[in-house]
Write a protein that holds these residues in place. Sequence first.
Motif, PDB file in Angstrom:
ATOM      1  N   THR A   1       0.827  -1.200   0.000  1.00  0.00           N
ATOM      2  CA  THR A   1       0.000   0.000   0.000  1.00  0.00           C
ATOM      3  C   THR A   1       0.861   1.248   0.000  1.00  0.00           C
ATOM      4  O   THR A   1       1.902   1.318   0.672  1.00  0.00           O
ATOM      5  CB  THR A   1      -0.935   0.023   1.218  1.00  0.00           C
ATOM      6  OG1 THR A   1      -1.710   1.229   1.206  1.00  0.00           O
ATOM      7  CG2 THR A   1      -0.167  -0.031   2.523  1.00  0.00           C
ATOM      8  N   GLY A   2       0.443   2.234  -0.775  1.00  0.00           N
ATOM      9  CA  GLY A   2       1.078   3.539  -0.716  1.00  0.00           C
ATOM     10  C   GLY A   2       0.643   4.272   0.536  1.00  0.00           C
ATOM     11  O   GLY A   2      -0.472   4.073   1.035  1.00  0.00           O
ATOM     12  N   LEU A   3       1.526   5.140   1.058  1.00  0.00           N
ATOM     13  CA  LEU A   3       1.188   5.851   2.288  1.00  0.00           C
ATOM     14  C   LEU A   3       0.109   6.894   2.082  1.00  0.00           C
ATOM     15  O   LEU A   3      -0.637   7.202   2.995  1.00  0.00           O
ATOM     16  CB  LEU A   3       2.444   6.524   2.870  1.00  0.00           C
ATOM     17  CG  LEU A   3       3.462   5.581   3.512  1.00  0.00           C
ATOM     18  CD1 LEU A   3       4.649   6.379   4.017  1.00  0.00           C
ATOM     19  CD2 LEU A   3       2.826   4.812   4.653  1.00  0.00           C
ATOM     20  N   GLY A   4       0.012   7.465   0.905  1.00  0.00           N
ATOM     21  CA  GLY A   4      -1.002   8.487   0.662  1.00  0.00           C
ATOM     22  C   GLY A   4      -0.841   9.683   1.582  1.00  0.00           C
ATOM     23  O   GLY A   4      -1.776  10.061   2.295  1.00  0.00           O
ATOM     24  N   LEU A   5       0.334  10.300   1.601  1.00  0.00           N
ATOM     25  CA  LEU A   5       0.632  11.398   2.518  1.00  0.00           C
ATOM     26  C   LEU A   5      -0.164  12.643   2.168  1.00  0.00           C
ATOM     27  O   LEU A   5      -0.391  12.962   1.000  1.00  0.00           O
ATOM     28  CB  LEU A   5       2.130  11.712   2.477  1.00  0.00           C
ATOM     29  CG  LEU A   5       3.060  10.562   2.887  1.00  0.00           C
ATOM     30  CD1 LEU A   5       4.511  10.970   2.689  1.00  0.00           C
ATOM     31  CD2 LEU A   5       2.799  10.146   4.326  1.00  0.00           C
ATOM     32  N   ASP A   6      -0.572  13.382   3.203  1.00  0.00           N
ATOM     33  CA  ASP A   6      -1.289  14.631   2.966  1.00  0.00           C
ATOM     34  C   ASP A   6      -0.307  15.743   2.634  1.00  0.00           C
ATOM     35  O   ASP A   6       0.922  15.568   2.645  1.00  0.00           O
ATOM     36  CB  ASP A   6      -2.162  14.986   4.172  1.00  0.00           C
ATOM     37  CG  ASP A   6      -1.340  15.361   5.398  1.00  0.00           C
ATOM     38  OD1 ASP A   6      -0.109  15.217   5.374  1.00  0.00           O
ATOM     39  OD2 ASP A   6      -1.959  15.805   6.390  1.00  0.00           O
ATOM     40  N   SER A   7      -0.837  16.920   2.349  1.00  0.00           N
ATOM     41  CA  SER A   7      -0.005  18.031   1.879  1.00  0.00           C
ATOM     42  C   SER A   7       0.999  18.479   2.926  1.00  0.00           C
ATOM     43  O   SER A   7       2.118  18.898   2.590  1.00  0.00           O
ATOM     44  CB  SER A   7      -0.889  19.205   1.461  1.00  0.00           C
ATOM     45  OG  SER A   7      -1.698  19.635   2.559  1.00  0.00           O
TER      46      SER A   7
ATOM     47  N   ALA B   1      15.571  15.471  15.328  1.00  0.00           N
ATOM     48  CA  ALA B   1      14.756  16.574  14.820  1.00  0.00           C
ATOM     49  C   ALA B   1      13.648  16.047  13.911  1.00  0.00           C
ATOM     50  O   ALA B   1      13.858  15.128  13.115  1.00  0.00           O
ATOM     51  CB  ALA B   1      15.632  17.558  14.049  1.00  0.00           C
ATOM     52  N   THR B   2      12.478  16.640  14.057  1.00  0.00           N
ATOM     53  CA  THR B   2      11.352  16.257  13.219  1.00  0.00           C
ATOM     54  C   THR B   2      11.503  16.890  11.842  1.00  0.00           C
ATOM     55  O   THR B   2      11.677  18.110  11.721  1.00  0.00           O
ATOM     56  CB  THR B   2      10.027  16.692  13.849  1.00  0.00           C
ATOM     57  OG1 THR B   2       9.862  16.020  15.099  1.00  0.00           O
ATOM     58  CG2 THR B   2       8.856  16.364  12.932  1.00  0.00           C
ATOM     59  N   VAL B   3      11.448  16.083  10.821  1.00  0.00           N
ATOM     60  CA  VAL B   3      11.556  16.563   9.437  1.00  0.00           C
ATOM     61  C   VAL B   3      10.183  16.941   8.895  1.00  0.00           C
ATOM     62  O   VAL B   3      10.018  17.965   8.242  1.00  0.00           O
ATOM     63  CB  VAL B   3      12.214  15.494   8.552  1.00  0.00           C
ATOM     64  CG1 VAL B   3      12.230  15.933   7.093  1.00  0.00           C
ATOM     65  CG2 VAL B   3      13.618  15.187   9.041  1.00  0.00           C
ATOM     66  N   ALA B   4       9.188  16.121   9.162  1.00  0.00           N
ATOM     67  CA  ALA B   4       7.836  16.399   8.659  1.00  0.00           C
ATOM     68  C   ALA B   4       6.820  15.641   9.502  1.00  0.00           C
ATOM     69  O   ALA B   4       7.113  14.579  10.060  1.00  0.00           O
ATOM     70  CB  ALA B   4       7.720  15.995   7.200  1.00  0.00           C
ATOM     71  N   ARG B   5       5.609  16.215   9.579  1.00  0.00           N
ATOM     72  CA  ARG B   5       4.463  15.571  10.220  1.00  0.00           C
ATOM     73  C   ARG B   5       3.255  15.666   9.296  1.00  0.00           C
ATOM     74  O   ARG B   5       3.172  16.574   8.471  1.00  0.00           O
ATOM     75  CB  ARG B   5       4.113  16.256  11.549  1.00  0.00           C
ATOM     76  CG  ARG B   5       5.076  16.024  12.689  1.00  0.00           C
ATOM     77  CD  ARG B   5       4.597  16.781  13.926  1.00  0.00           C
ATOM     78  NE  ARG B   5       5.478  16.599  15.055  1.00  0.00           N
ATOM     79  CZ  ARG B   5       5.381  15.610  15.940  1.00  0.00           C
ATOM     80  NH1 ARG B   5       4.419  14.714  15.803  1.00  0.00           N
ATOM     81  NH2 ARG B   5       6.236  15.516  16.942  1.00  0.00           N
ATOM     82  N   GLY B   6       2.322  14.761   9.493  1.00  0.00           N
ATOM     83  CA  GLY B   6       1.092  14.836   8.720  1.00  0.00           C
ATOM     84  C   GLY B   6       0.266  13.577   8.920  1.00  0.00           C
ATOM     85  O   GLY B   6       0.358  12.901   9.954  1.00  0.00           O
ATOM     86  N   THR B   7      -0.546  13.280   7.945  1.00  0.00           N
ATOM     87  CA  THR B   7      -1.370  12.078   7.997  1.00  0.00           C
ATOM     88  C   THR B   7      -1.111  11.215   6.774  1.00  0.00           C
ATOM     89  O   THR B   7      -0.773  11.719   5.692  1.00  0.00           O
ATOM     90  CB  THR B   7      -2.879  12.406   8.051  1.00  0.00           C
ATOM     91  OG1 THR B   7      -3.239  13.145   6.877  1.00  0.00           O
ATOM     92  CG2 THR B   7      -3.213  13.216   9.297  1.00  0.00           C
ATOM     93  N   ALA B   8      -1.243   9.915   6.964  1.00  0.00           N
ATOM     94  CA  ALA B   8      -1.155   8.945   5.875  1.00  0.00           C
ATOM     95  C   ALA B   8      -2.526   8.304   5.687  1.00  0.00           C
ATOM     96  O   ALA B   8      -3.261   8.088   6.647  1.00  0.00           O
ATOM     97  CB  ALA B   8      -0.115   7.881   6.197  1.00  0.00           C
TER      98      ALA B   8
END
Length: 377
Positions: free
Chosen positions: A50-56, A227-234
């Motif tokens: 499955t692809g992660l389908g990351l949000d913007s 360090a956090t590089v990015a956050r979001g939803t999958a």
Amino acid sequence: MTSVAARRSTALLYAALAGAWLTAAPPAHAQFTEGLYIAGGAGFSLLPNTGLGLDSAAVTGLATAGYGNQATVGFAPGFAGVLSIGWGFGNGLRTEIEGLYRSNDTDGSSGVAGWAADGGISGRQESWGVMGNVMLDLGQIGPVMPYIGVGAGYVMTDWAGVRGLSQNGALRMAVDDSDGRFAYQGIAGLAFPLSFAPGLALTAEYRFLGTLQPRLQVRFDNPATGATVARGTAEPDAYNQSVMLGLRYAFSGAPTAAPPAPAAAPVQHRSFIVFFDWNRAELSERARQIIADAAQQARAQRTTRIEVAGHADRSGTVQYNQALSRRRAETVAAELVRLGVAREEITITALGESQPLVPTADDAREPQNRRVEIVLR
């Protein structure tokens, strides 16, 4: 996001299941479950990559840090189990409530750019929920009862401790979240009733389970610095195929047979008796009325065969009475033909003095034995 091919395959599967469910008609003598039953099964769970389908938000953060924004997670074959309680209506239709569980460990990941090389992945996906199913038994075929079903409900998808690391070790993905969504499924199975245990059957099933895409919190960080590089939803795809063996037990005991088709109503045979004067074969007025009633009844019930049997009493010789009984039968048959009955529908029999209504001594004159019987069949 969900691939177009996955959506199309899901739609085709459910269209086929719905069509089969609407059009299938059980055979007249199938054995169907009636009343309360319980069932359970266990087997293999198969999840597609499955692809992660990351949000913007996640995509932007990864791009700003100079990383690619796509990744695919693979899963190893895992465990699938179900427990259900249901009710059979005795006509092939069953409804049930089902609890389900699936578990698959991650097995490989891939992507593009800085995320491209597989540095290893761990964790698992678990799913659990409740479904309402409508099942249709398709009828007994030898020792086997095929069945199909559709279901809808609510399933929780949980990515537990999923950790992915790029090969250069500069980027780590972490997902440890769950989300519940509407779920649907299609079922095809075979039941094998066990003769030594009335009500018990072995089952073998294939199930396709899908949910609307869950939204899971995902974080990308640098393992070296924390360090956090990015956050979001999958929004990963949520499709599952499973193959299971199980048991089903109907509390009413052996399944009941569907009621057989009603037997054709027996043909009603009507008979009429015409009496004659001594040593005569002519019809009286009363005799003509009786023959007319017989002809009318023959037309009403669409009779295809009319038996006309002539009789005589025991006055006179046996040979003479045999001939007299035939003349009487032929007279009645001729009257029936005159009234519109086809001659080929009439069978004439001369029985002479062999079958009297009233037993008498030889040479006795008995009015009830001087007769012709008309039987409509």
